[in-house]
Design a protein around this motif. Structure first.
Motif, PDB file in Angstrom:
ATOM      1  N   ASN A 218       0.830  -1.205   0.000  1.00 19.59           N
ATOM      2  CA  ASN A 218       0.000   0.000   0.000  1.00 19.59           C
ATOM      3  C   ASN A 218       0.870   1.263   0.000  1.00 19.59           C
ATOM      4  OD1 ASN A 218      -2.848   1.206   0.426  1.00 19.59           O
ATOM      5  ND2 ASN A 218      -1.619   2.160   2.042  1.00 19.59           N
ATOM      6  N   ALA A 219       1.927   1.242   0.794  1.00 16.23           N
ATOM      7  CA  ALA A 219       2.822   2.407   0.859  1.00 16.23           C
ATOM      8  C   ALA A 219       3.500   2.643  -0.488  1.00 16.23           C
ATOM      9  CB  ALA A 219       3.870   2.199   1.952  1.00 16.23           C
ATOM     10  N   ILE A 220       3.894   1.561  -1.155  1.00 21.90           N
ATOM     11  CA  ILE A 220       4.574   1.674  -2.454  1.00 21.90           C
ATOM     12  C   ILE A 220       3.645   2.277  -3.502  1.00 21.90           C
ATOM     13  CG2 ILE A 220       5.473   0.307  -4.385  1.00 21.90           C
ATOM     14  CD1 ILE A 220       6.698  -1.581  -2.230  1.00 21.90           C
ATOM     15  N   THR A 221       2.415   1.739  -3.596  1.00 24.90           N
ATOM     16  CA  THR A 221       1.507   2.228  -4.639  1.00 24.90           C
ATOM     17  C   THR A 221       1.009   3.637  -4.334  1.00 24.90           C
ATOM     18  OG1 THR A 221      -0.443   1.208  -3.586  1.00 24.90           O
ATOM     19  CG2 THR A 221       0.763  -0.105  -5.216  1.00 24.90           C
ATOM     20  N   LYS A 222       0.801   3.960  -3.054  1.00 26.46           N
ATOM     21  CA  LYS A 222       0.352   5.309  -2.702  1.00 26.46           C
ATOM     22  C   LYS A 222       1.433   6.341  -2.990  1.00 26.46           C
ATOM     23  CE  LYS A 222      -2.801   6.702  -0.612  1.00 26.46           C
ATOM     24  NZ  LYS A 222      -4.021   7.407  -1.078  1.00 26.46           N
ATOM     25  N   THR A 223       2.688   5.991  -2.662  1.00 31.14           N
ATOM     26  CA  THR A 223       3.793   6.924  -2.885  1.00 31.14           C
ATOM     27  C   THR A 223       4.071   7.110  -4.369  1.00 31.14           C
ATOM     28  OG1 THR A 223       4.831   6.306  -0.779  1.00 31.14           O
ATOM     29  CG2 THR A 223       6.230   7.376  -2.415  1.00 31.14           C
ATOM     30  N   SER A 224       4.023   6.012  -5.124  1.00 33.45           N
ATOM     31  CA  SER A 224       4.396   6.065  -6.536  1.00 33.45           C
ATOM     32  C   SER A 224       3.279   6.587  -7.432  1.00 33.45           C
ATOM     33  CB  SER A 224       4.829   4.677  -7.020  1.00 33.45           C
ATOM     34  OG  SER A 224       5.917   4.191  -6.262  1.00 33.45           O
ATOM     35  N   LEU A 225       2.041   6.152  -7.158  1.00 29.84           N
ATOM     36  CA  LEU A 225       0.931   6.451  -8.069  1.00 29.84           C
ATOM     37  C   LEU A 225      -0.245   7.145  -7.390  1.00 29.84           C
ATOM     38  CD1 LEU A 225       0.831   3.062 -10.035  1.00 29.84           C
ATOM     39  CD2 LEU A 225       1.928   5.201 -10.741  1.00 29.84           C
ATOM     40  N   ASN A 226      -0.154   7.345  -6.066  1.00 34.54           N
ATOM     41  CA  ASN A 226      -1.249   7.917  -5.283  1.00 34.54           C
ATOM     42  C   ASN A 226      -2.535   7.100  -5.438  1.00 34.54           C
ATOM     43  OD1 ASN A 226      -2.307   9.769  -3.433  1.00 34.54           O
ATOM     44  ND2 ASN A 226      -3.125  11.091  -5.050  1.00 34.54           N
ATOM     45  N   LYS A 227      -2.360   5.778  -5.509  1.00 32.15           N
ATOM     46  CA  LYS A 227      -3.495   4.857  -5.586  1.00 32.15           C
ATOM     47  C   LYS A 227      -3.228   3.684  -4.670  1.00 32.15           C
ATOM     48  CE  LYS A 227      -4.701   5.974 -10.376  1.00 32.15           C
ATOM     49  NZ  LYS A 227      -4.871   5.451 -11.766  1.00 32.15           N
ATOM     50  N   THR A 228      -4.301   3.108  -4.140  1.00 32.77           N
ATOM     51  CA  THR A 228      -4.143   1.915  -3.310  1.00 32.77           C
ATOM     52  C   THR A 228      -3.984   0.694  -4.205  1.00 32.77           C
ATOM     53  OG1 THR A 228      -6.507   1.419  -3.217  1.00 32.77           O
ATOM     54  CG2 THR A 228      -5.640   2.961  -1.565  1.00 32.77           C
TER      55      THR A 228
END
Length: 287
Positions: A218-228
Motif C-alpha cells: 500500500n505504501a509503495i503504490t500510494k507513494t508512486s501512483l497515489n493509488k491503493t
C-alpha cells in the motif's frame, strides 16, 4: 460489433532470417506523403513508436495521448490502440516478438520488464538525439544484414531500453536505494496483475507473491501512483473487461467467467460502478 483485429509482424522476402520476429521502419517512408489512420486493433508483439517530429493522437488501452515532437510510445502484446499520425511526422517504428529479445541474457529481460509499462514518455533534445543515434544504427544493421546483425540489433535494443529507464529514473528523481526498491516492487506488482488478474483479485495475494506485507504494498503504490493496491486491481479488472468486450464477440456471462466471476450480476454491478455503463452498453456505445 466486429472483433478487434490482432495484427502480426509482416514477414517479407527481404528479411527471411527474422521470420516475422523483428522489424524497424522509417516513419517518413512508412507514411509515404499521407496521414496514417489506424482503427482500433491490438498486436501479438511489442510496438515502439519513436517520433522526432510528430502530430496527431494515439489512444492506448482507452487512454488518449497527444502526439508531439520527441514522443515515444511503447506497447506490450495484447494492448489495444488506435492511431492518427499526421503527414510530416518523422522517426521510427520498431516491432518485435517477445522471443526475439528474450534470447538475450537476464539483464535484457529485466530491462524489457522495466520499460514494458511505459506507454508514453517525451525526451528533451539531447536525450532524444542519443535515442535517435541508437535507432539509426539499428536501422542500418537491419537493412544491411551483415554477419551477426541480429545480435547487434538486440544489443542496441538493450541500450535503448537502458536509456529509457535512466530517463524515467531521472524524471522521477528515484536515485536513492529506497525509491529504486519501491519502483522495482511496483513494476513487479503491475506485471503480476497482467498475468494473474483473472484468478487473483485480493491485495493479500499479490503481497504474498511479492514477499512483502500488505502495508508495504500500500505504501509503495500510494507513494508512486497515489493509488491503493485495491484501486489498481480494480482498474486492471475493468481494463481487461473492456478489452474482452471490444476484442471478442463473447457474451457478457462468458467474459465474466473468463475473468473469474461466477456471479454475472455481481460482475455487471462492478463494471457499472467503475464505468457508469453496463458491459453491454459499453460495448454498444463504444465508437
Amino acid at each position: 460489433m466486429a472483433n478487434i483485429p490482432i495484427r502480426h509482424i509482416k514477414q517479407t522476402q527481404k528479411e527471411p532470417d527474422l521470420s516475422g520476429n523483428f522489424s524497424i521502419r522509417d516513419i517518413k517512408a512508412l507514411l509515404n506523403d499521407e496521414d496514417m489512420i489506424q482503427e482500433l486493433h491490438r498486436h501479438d508483439f511489442y510496438y515502439i513508436l519513436i517520433l522526432e517530429k510528430g502530430s496527431g493522437s494515439h489512444e492506448i488501452d482507452f487512454t488518449n495521448y497527444e502526439i508531439y515532437d520527441h514522443s515515444i510510445f511503447l506497447m506490450r502484446p495484447g494492448q489495444v490502440h488506435q492511431l492518427t499520425l499526421k503527414f510530416g511526422s518523422t522517426g521510427y517504428l520498431v516491432q518485435f516478438k517477445t522471443d526475439f529479445f528474450y534470447t538475450q541474457n537476464k539483464l535484457s529481460q529485466e530491462l524489457l520488464r522495466k520499460v514494458s509499462h511505459i506507454n508514453f514518455c517525451s525526451l528533451e533534445g539531447d536525450g532524444f538525439k542519443k535515442m535517435d543515434a541508437i535507432l539509426a544504427y539499428i536501422l542500418k544493421e537491419y537493412n544491411e544484414k551483415l554477419e551477426g546483425y541480429q545480435e547487434v540489433i538486440k544489443s542496441n535494443l538493450s541500450i535503448f531500453f537502458i536509456e529509457l529507464v535512466r530517463h524515467r529514473q531521472n524524471k522521477k528523481n528515484t536515485s536513492n536505494d529506497n525509491n529504486q526498491y519501491a519502483q522495482e516492487q511496483l513494476e513487479k506488482f503491475l506485471e503480476l496483475l497482467e498475468i494473474n488478474i483473472t484468478t487473483n483479485k485480493q491485495v493479500t495475494q499479490y503481497a504474498d507473491m511479492l514477499n512483502i506485507s500488505t502495508y508495504q504494498l500500500n505504501a509503495i503504490t500510494k507513494t508512486s501512483l497515489n493509488k491503493t493496491p485495491s484501486e489498481l486491481i480494480n482498474e486492471h479488472i475493468i481494463l481487461e473487461s473492456k478489452r474482452q468486450l471490444l476484442a471478442t464477440s463473447n457474451q457478457v456471462n462468458q467474459i465474466a467467467d473468463n475473468l473469474g466471476y461466477d456471479d454475472i450480476s455481481y460482475f455487471i454491478r462492478f463494471f457499472k460502478k467503475h464505468t457508469d455503463f453496463t458491459p453491454e452498453a459499453f460495448r454498444n456505445n463504444f465508437k
